[in-house]
Design an enzyme around this catalytic site. Structure first.
Site, short mmCIF file in Angstrom:
data_model
loop_
_atom_site.label_atom_id
_atom_site.label_comp_id
_atom_site.label_asym_id
_atom_site.label_seq_id
_atom_site.Cartn_x
_atom_site.Cartn_y
_atom_site.Cartn_z
CG ASP A 123 -26.80 19.62 -22.76
OD1 ASP A 123 -27.92 19.95 -22.33
OD2 ASP A 123 -26.58 19.41 -23.96
CG ASP A 163 -35.51 6.28 -23.15
OD1 ASP A 163 -35.01 7.43 -23.10
OD2 ASP A 163 -35.35 5.44 -22.25
CE LYS A 204 -30.92 16.48 -20.16
NZ LYS A 204 -29.60 16.90 -19.66
CG ASP A 249 -23.50 17.75 -29.08
OD1 ASP A 249 -22.36 17.33 -29.33
OD2 ASP A 249 -24.27 17.18 -28.29
CG ASN A 250 -23.13 18.58 -24.72
OD1 ASN A 250 -24.30 18.63 -25.08
ND2 ASN A 250 -22.53 17.44 -24.40
N GLY A 272 -32.98 15.53 -28.51
CA GLY A 272 -33.54 14.18 -28.54
C GLY A 272 -34.43 13.85 -27.36
NE ARG A 273 -31.32 13.29 -22.27
CZ ARG A 273 -30.71 12.74 -21.23
NH1 ARG A 273 -31.35 11.89 -20.47
NH2 ARG A 273 -29.46 13.04 -20.96
#
Length: 526
Positions: free
Chosen positions: A288, A151, A139, A278-279, A119-120
């Protein structure tokens, strides 16, 4: 006699100090890369530019590993370097060479969250260096199709923490993603308050997570699931092809690397904070860095993430959570298991075989942790009573909130036959009698060892770090950086590159956390 470098050496040097030379080393979409899997796995898009990017920090070691000179970041091309690693396009990207964000899903805090994804973060491509292939990812580059309501930005605070900790973990000898640089910008970003934007360049052989497999399993896309598994096997675990069932062998490999990683984390008092599926890296890397922390005063139930209200990812629970996440991975891989089995009764056999593999986790984790604890206690020969001795130490540490890092580091100063040298570690315990009782048992055990005190101390100091990234040290660097003074970030990086060494000029970095650090909270926004 003067030395004149050859034309080839001069060319290599010039390339290492030029943006064109750097950019030409990063390749996109090569055969065997994740990008080559195609559009079902990723979305190509440019980064969203940030205004006036500038360098915050760079790892010279990581730059060398990628094949260029870190001086480039502070040369005449410094502005171009900052723009490049901010993701600001300096030219029109060819469609097949655009950076990409990947799709994955996952369980977050034990609950199925559905589709997630980068997402980023955008992967710029790969660097081939000394027979290794490394993915380069930025990232904090803005929204992607997987940003959901976010965002797509990272802030300076969290970027400094990730940069420092990923490099610190590497030098502790713990598998991890690496960090090359932080690029800052005065672009405002809203979190709990208004902060400024930053982009971290992170590097790893692969960023494939358990959640990538869950994504294709949950959407009943078995062909894509198989393509992903084949990519991981062919590129990283080719020995799995020799097994009767390569995909069960892949699960077994994930069990091994995850069990080893959990033992490493426990051994240095590291808490991840967001151990969602997911990490979790399929390669067993620490990945992460959000709300992480190293335990100070030891609390077996320490929670480093202020957002983890149930304590799911507390220090003592990490090994079991690692197993739970592996169970989710195993479930995702089930459609691939047993292709060599007859159709009749195949489903039952597949479940049985997967369960047998999963049972190996404890046979991998327990010996790894036991070996780690023996080394930390300076014990060469394994004896049955060693684990009880280590557990008893943790109980006394927990009851006294004795500092994790200092306790193990100062244990090296204990002598086999002289309790007068106990003070550096004994003084970390409020209940001196409880420590003394443990120390009697420890000395009895040391008497069974052949190494002398000096040799044992030297060995212990190679596995018990003196310097770790305590939260208050990171916070001090962050506060200075908010005023555009990045010197403390560079200084901390220098300290953390040698965590096991005596560094007299940096002795203050081993101090117990100050009183004000007790109010520090780290959450998912960190």
């Amino acid at each position: 006699m003067s030395f004149s470098p050859s034309n080839a050496l001069r060319a290599a040097r010039d390339a290492a100090l030029s943006m064109d030379g750097l950019a030409s080393t990063i390749h996109v979409g090569e055969a065997g890369s994740f990008a080559a899997l195609g559009p079902a796995f990723l979305t190509r898009l440019p980064a969203t530019p940030v205004p006036d990017p500038y360098l915050v920090a760079i790892s010279h070691e990581m730059a060398e590993s990628l094949g260029f000179d870190a001086e480039l970041a502070e040369s005449d091309e410094a502005a171009a370097f900052a723009a490049y690693f901010a993701g600001n396009p300096t030219r029109e990207w060819p469609a097949d060479a655009l950076p990409y964000a990947t799709a994955y899903s996952g369980h977050q805090f034990g609950v199925w969250a559905g589709q997630l994804g980068d997402g980023r973060a955008l992967t710029f491509g790969e660097v081939q260096r000394n027979a290794a292939r490394l993915e380069v990812q930025l990232k904090g580059t803005g929204r992607t199709p997987y940003s959901r309501m976010g965002d797509g930005r990272a802030v300076l605070r969290s970027s400094i923490r990730e940069f420092l900790c990923s490099e610190a973990m590497h030098h502790l000898g713990i598998p991890t993603t690496r960090a090359l640089a932080i690029i800052g910008s005065d672009l405002p970003v809203r979190r709990e308050s208004i902060e400024t934007a930053a982009i971290v360049t992170r590097v790893a052989p692969s960023f494939v997570r358990f959640g990538h497999f869950e994504h294709f399993y949950s959407n009943d896309r078995t062909n894509d699931l198989r393509a992903l598994a084949d990519h991981v096997i062919d590129r990283f675990y080719p020995h799995c092809r020799e097994a009767d069932d390569p995909y069960l062998a892949l699960l077994d490999q994930a069990l091994r690397t995850t069990a080893d990683l959990m033992a490493e984390w426990q051994g240095v008092g590291f808490c991840h904070g967001v151990m969602n599926t997911d990490n979790m890296s399929i390669l067993g890397l620490t990945i992460d860095y959000g709300p992480f922390g190293f335990v100070n005063g030891f609390n077996a139930h320490h929670i480093c993430n202020h957002s983890d209200t149930q304590g799911r990812y507390a220090y003592s629970r990490q090994p079991q959570v690692g197993y739970w996440n592996l169970f989710c991975l195993a479930q995702a891989l089930v459609p691939l298991f047993g292709n060599n089995l007859p159709e009749e009764g195949r489903s039952e056999r597949v479940v049985e075989e997967a369960q047998k593999v999963m049972e190996r986790y404890k046979t991998y984790f327990a010996p790894a942790l036991e070996a780690k604890m023996r080394a930390k206690l300076g014990l060469e020969v394994a004896r049955e009573e060693d684990i009880a001795l280590a557990n008893n130490l943790f109980e006394v540490m927990h009851a006294n909130r004795a500092d994790f890092t200092l306790t193990f580091r100062n244990l090296a100063k204990i002598a086999k036959a002289d309790s007068s040298r106990d003070a550096p570690v004994r003084d970390l315990f409020l209940d001196r009698a409880a420590f003394d009782a443990w120390a009697v048992r420890y000395r009895e055990r040391l008497a069974q060892e052949t190494r002398d005190d000096d040799a044992r101390a030297e060995a212990m100091n190679r596995v018990n770090p003196k310097y770790v990234l305590r939260n208050h040290l990171a916070e001090q660097a962050i506060r200075q950086a908010a005023g555009k003074d990045f010197s403390e970030v560079a200084r901390l990086l220098d300290v953390l590159r040698h965590p096991y060494d005596e560094q007299p000029h940096y002795e203050a970095y081993t101090d117990l956390p100050p009183d004000w650090a007790g109010d520090l909270e780290v959450s998912c926004s960190s």
